[in-house]
Design a protein around this motif. Structure first.
Motif, PDB file in Angstrom:
ATOM      1  N   PHE A  96       2.669   9.434  -4.099  1.00 37.50           N
ATOM      2  CA  PHE A  96       3.865  10.100  -4.443  1.00 37.50           C
ATOM      3  C   PHE A  96       3.759  11.539  -4.557  1.00 37.50           C
ATOM      4  CE2 PHE A  96       7.773  11.047  -6.541  1.00 37.50           C
ATOM      5  CZ  PHE A  96       8.700  10.422  -5.945  1.00 37.50           C
ATOM      6  N   ASP A  97       2.841  11.853  -5.493  1.00 39.62           N
ATOM      7  CA  ASP A  97       2.727  13.168  -6.055  1.00 39.62           C
ATOM      8  C   ASP A  97       2.605  14.301  -5.139  1.00 39.62           C
ATOM      9  OD1 ASP A  97       2.932  12.400  -8.709  1.00 39.62           O
ATOM     10  OD2 ASP A  97       0.964  12.415  -8.956  1.00 39.62           O
ATOM     11  N   THR A  98       2.004  14.155  -4.039  1.00 32.08           N
ATOM     12  CA  THR A  98       1.809  15.108  -2.878  1.00 32.08           C
ATOM     13  C   THR A  98       2.631  14.782  -1.304  1.00 32.08           C
ATOM     14  OG1 THR A  98      -0.097  13.936  -1.923  1.00 32.08           O
ATOM     15  CG2 THR A  98      -0.411  15.787  -3.819  1.00 32.08           C
ATOM     16  N   PHE A  99       3.644  13.591  -1.652  1.00 33.12           N
ATOM     17  CA  PHE A  99       4.141  13.279  -0.288  1.00 33.12           C
ATOM     18  C   PHE A  99       3.280  13.025   0.777  1.00 33.12           C
ATOM     19  CE2 PHE A  99       8.445  15.536  -2.041  1.00 33.12           C
ATOM     20  CZ  PHE A  99       8.355  14.646  -2.837  1.00 33.12           C
ATOM     21  N   SER A 100       1.974  12.660   0.451  1.00 34.51           N
ATOM     22  CA  SER A 100       1.084  12.372   1.580  1.00 34.51           C
ATOM     23  C   SER A 100       0.980  10.888   2.040  1.00 34.51           C
ATOM     24  CB  SER A 100      -0.276  13.002   1.068  1.00 34.51           C
ATOM     25  OG  SER A 100      -0.248  14.146   0.830  1.00 34.51           O
ATOM     26  N   VAL A 101       0.505  10.762   3.308  1.00 31.07           N
ATOM     27  CA  VAL A 101      -0.038   9.361   3.858  1.00 31.07           C
ATOM     28  C   VAL A 101      -1.423   9.563   4.161  1.00 31.07           C
ATOM     29  CG1 VAL A 101       0.365   7.702   5.515  1.00 31.07           C
ATOM     30  CG2 VAL A 101       2.457   8.896   4.591  1.00 31.07           C
ATOM     31  N   PHE A 102      -2.306   8.710   3.562  1.00 28.85           N
ATOM     32  CA  PHE A 102      -3.704   8.766   4.013  1.00 28.85           C
ATOM     33  C   PHE A 102      -3.921   7.583   4.789  1.00 28.85           C
ATOM     34  CE2 PHE A 102      -3.257  11.022  -0.002  1.00 28.85           C
ATOM     35  CZ  PHE A 102      -4.038  12.156   0.177  1.00 28.85           C
ATOM     36  N   THR A 103      -4.545   7.751   6.039  1.00 34.28           N
ATOM     37  CA  THR A 103      -4.701   6.651   6.963  1.00 34.28           C
ATOM     38  C   THR A 103      -5.694   7.246   8.027  1.00 34.28           C
ATOM     39  OG1 THR A 103      -3.637   4.923   8.496  1.00 34.28           O
ATOM     40  CG2 THR A 103      -2.766   7.543   8.599  1.00 34.28           C
ATOM     41  N   GLY A 104      -6.633   6.388   8.535  1.00 32.89           N
ATOM     42  CA  GLY A 104      -7.565   6.687   9.412  1.00 32.89           C
ATOM     43  C   GLY A 104      -8.393   7.984   8.927  1.00 32.89           C
ATOM     44  N   GLY A 105      -8.596   8.141   7.623  1.00 35.02           N
ATOM     45  CA  GLY A 105      -9.314   9.164   7.242  1.00 35.02           C
ATOM     46  C   GLY A 105      -8.706  10.493   7.398  1.00 35.02           C
ATOM     47  N   GLN A 106      -7.289  10.616   7.500  1.00 37.28           N
ATOM     48  CA  GLN A 106      -6.501  11.577   7.580  1.00 37.28           C
ATOM     49  C   GLN A 106      -5.528  11.649   6.691  1.00 37.28           C
ATOM     50  OE1 GLN A 106      -4.953  11.568  11.815  1.00 37.28           O
ATOM     51  NE2 GLN A 106      -6.556  12.861  12.417  1.00 37.28           N
ATOM     52  N   GLN A 107      -5.044  12.942   6.289  1.00 43.40           N
ATOM     53  CA  GLN A 107      -4.000  13.034   5.171  1.00 43.40           C
ATOM     54  C   GLN A 107      -2.569  13.714   5.986  1.00 43.40           C
ATOM     55  OE1 GLN A 107      -4.676  15.976   2.059  1.00 43.40           O
ATOM     56  NE2 GLN A 107      -2.511  15.546   1.166  1.00 43.40           N
ATOM     57  N   ILE A 108      -1.285  13.121   5.929  1.00 43.01           N
ATOM     58  CA  ILE A 108      -0.414  13.638   6.723  1.00 43.01           C
ATOM     59  C   ILE A 108       0.888  13.829   5.460  1.00 43.01           C
ATOM     60  CG2 ILE A 108       1.336  13.106   8.276  1.00 43.01           C
ATOM     61  CD1 ILE A 108      -0.232  10.858   9.558  1.00 43.01           C
ATOM     62  N   ILE A 109       1.152  15.009   5.487  1.00 43.22           N
ATOM     63  CA  ILE A 109       2.010  15.364   4.375  1.00 43.22           C
ATOM     64  C   ILE A 109       3.245  15.398   5.026  1.00 43.22           C
ATOM     65  CG2 ILE A 109       2.817  17.114   3.016  1.00 43.22           C
ATOM     66  CD1 ILE A 109      -0.081  18.226   2.545  1.00 43.22           C
ATOM     67  N   LEU A 110       4.355  14.658   4.443  1.00 44.20           N
ATOM     68  CA  LEU A 110       5.622  14.240   5.363  1.00 44.20           C
ATOM     69  C   LEU A 110       6.790  15.076   4.219  1.00 44.20           C
ATOM     70  CD1 LEU A 110       5.745  10.447   5.564  1.00 44.20           C
ATOM     71  CD2 LEU A 110       5.292  11.943   7.308  1.00 44.20           C
ATOM     72  N   PRO A 111       7.777  15.658   5.060  1.00 44.94           N
ATOM     73  CA  PRO A 111       8.957  15.965   4.324  1.00 44.94           C
ATOM     74  C   PRO A 111       9.363  15.138   3.454  1.00 44.94           C
ATOM     75  CG  PRO A 111       9.083  16.469   6.895  1.00 44.94           C
ATOM     76  CD  PRO A 111       8.105  15.576   6.571  1.00 44.94           C
ATOM     77  N   GLN A 112       9.973  15.798   2.346  1.00 41.89           N
ATOM     78  CA  GLN A 112      10.461  14.863   1.223  1.00 41.89           C
ATOM     79  C   GLN A 112      11.501  13.579   1.597  1.00 41.89           C
ATOM     80  OE1 GLN A 112      13.587  16.135  -1.405  1.00 41.89           O
ATOM     81  NE2 GLN A 112      12.338  15.820  -3.090  1.00 41.89           N
ATOM     82  N   LYS A 113      12.381  13.779   2.397  1.00 42.97           N
ATOM     83  CA  LYS A 113      13.370  12.633   2.766  1.00 42.97           C
ATOM     84  C   LYS A 113      12.703  11.476   3.456  1.00 42.97           C
ATOM     85  CE  LYS A 113      17.375  13.881   1.324  1.00 42.97           C
ATOM     86  NZ  LYS A 113      17.083  15.208   0.434  1.00 42.97           N
ATOM     87  N   GLU A 114      11.582  11.866   4.462  1.00 45.34           N
ATOM     88  CA  GLU A 114      10.675  11.117   5.204  1.00 45.34           C
ATOM     89  C   GLU A 114       9.848  10.289   4.332  1.00 45.34           C
ATOM     90  OE1 GLU A 114       9.094  12.482   8.988  1.00 45.34           O
ATOM     91  OE2 GLU A 114      10.367  14.055   8.978  1.00 45.34           O
ATOM     92  N   PHE A 115       9.294  10.871   3.431  1.00 43.80           N
ATOM     93  CA  PHE A 115       8.320  10.325   2.525  1.00 43.80           C
ATOM     94  C   PHE A 115       8.984   9.140   1.824  1.00 43.80           C
ATOM     95  CE2 PHE A 115       6.009   9.698  -1.310  1.00 43.80           C
ATOM     96  CZ  PHE A 115       4.849   9.210  -0.872  1.00 43.80           C
ATOM     97  N   LEU A 116      10.176   9.664   1.143  1.00 41.91           N
ATOM     98  CA  LEU A 116      10.776   8.664   0.172  1.00 41.91           C
ATOM     99  C   LEU A 116      11.313   7.678   0.726  1.00 41.91           C
ATOM    100  CD1 LEU A 116      12.903  11.228  -1.879  1.00 41.91           C
ATOM    101  CD2 LEU A 116      10.884   9.977  -2.594  1.00 41.91           C
ATOM    102  N   ILE A 117      11.853   7.706   2.174  1.00 39.86           N
ATOM    103  CA  ILE A 117      12.049   6.543   3.015  1.00 39.86           C
ATOM    104  C   ILE A 117      11.069   5.819   3.051  1.00 39.86           C
ATOM    105  CG2 ILE A 117      13.084   5.714   5.032  1.00 39.86           C
ATOM    106  CD1 ILE A 117      14.494   8.507   5.381  1.00 39.86           C
TER     107      ILE A 117
END
Length: 222
Positions: free
Chosen positions: A136-157
């Motif tokens: 939550f703190d960085t709006f990040s998704v960690f998957t498959g060894g990668q970090q994907i930073i999402l726009p706020q609304k997409e992340f919250l959904i």
């Protein structure tokens, strides 16, 4: 049981709201001014503060400013007898999360539920399904060894649906929690954001976003 602090100087309104909230399953402590509210919050934890604007000793604006300046992030729902822009502007500038008139208890309950849901999302900080983790703190998704930073609304959904895999969230629930109860955004904007999320995680091995036509969306584990 959620603990609410109610600050309202009008005795009749205070009693009416306290009874209504208690009847709906909340534990409610009621005080008559901002100073009493500040003292109560220094002595105990509350999930939500409901505060009138115009109170003796310390008004609602000053109360919320002092809380925010001191680092207190308790959600605040401010009661206003008017529906004027200046009240709303000053309320939100002071750090208020939402505003409502006291005469509509049903609307008050809806706004309380929405604020408590959003607050719980923030407290959890991270959600994980399989090898995919949302921070939550960085709006990040960690998957498959990668970090994907999402726009706020997409992340919250996505974060909201990750919190309860398999649970169906209606469009209105997601709009209230992510855009806020007072949003003027068209509900179809949610469909657009869901489409963007699907494009980004179409090949994710851990989850997929499922649509229940005419109802809402859910995240399911693969």
């Amino acid at each position: 049981m959620f603990k609410l602090l109610l600050a309202e100087d009008d005795g009749e309104i205070r009693l009416m709201l306290q009874r209504g909230l208690t009847k709906n399953g909340y534990s409610v402590t009621a005080v008559s001014d901002g100073k009493e509210a500040l003292d109560a919050m220094s002595d105990d934890f509350y999930d939500l503060l409901i505060s009138d604007i115009m109170m003796p000793v310390m008004d609602g604006y000053e109360l919320v400013r002092l809380l925010r300046d001191g680092g207190d992030t308790t959600p605040v729902l401010m009661i206003t007898a008017k529906n004027e822009y200046e009240d709303m502007r000053l309320g939100f500038l002071s750090g208020t999360d939402d505003m409502v008139k006291p005469i509509n208890v049903n609307e008050l309950l809806l706004r309380i539920n929405a604020l408590l849901r959003r607050s719980q999302m923030i407290k959890d900080k991270s959600q994980t399904i399989g090898g995919t983790t949302l921070e939550f703190d960085t709006f990040s998704v960690f998957t498959g060894g990668q970090q994907i930073i999402l726009p706020q609304k997409e992340f919250l959904i996505l974060y909201k649906m990750f919190s309860s895999p398999g649970k169906l969230f209606t469009r209105q629930q997601l709009m209230d929690d992510v855009w806020g109860y007072n949003t003027d955004s068209d509900i179809h904007t949610l469909d657009v954001h869901i489409g963007w999320l699907r494009d980004k995680f179409r090949n994710n091995p851990d989850f997929e976003i499922v649509t229940m036509r005419g109802v809402g969306f859910k995240v399911v584990k693969k």
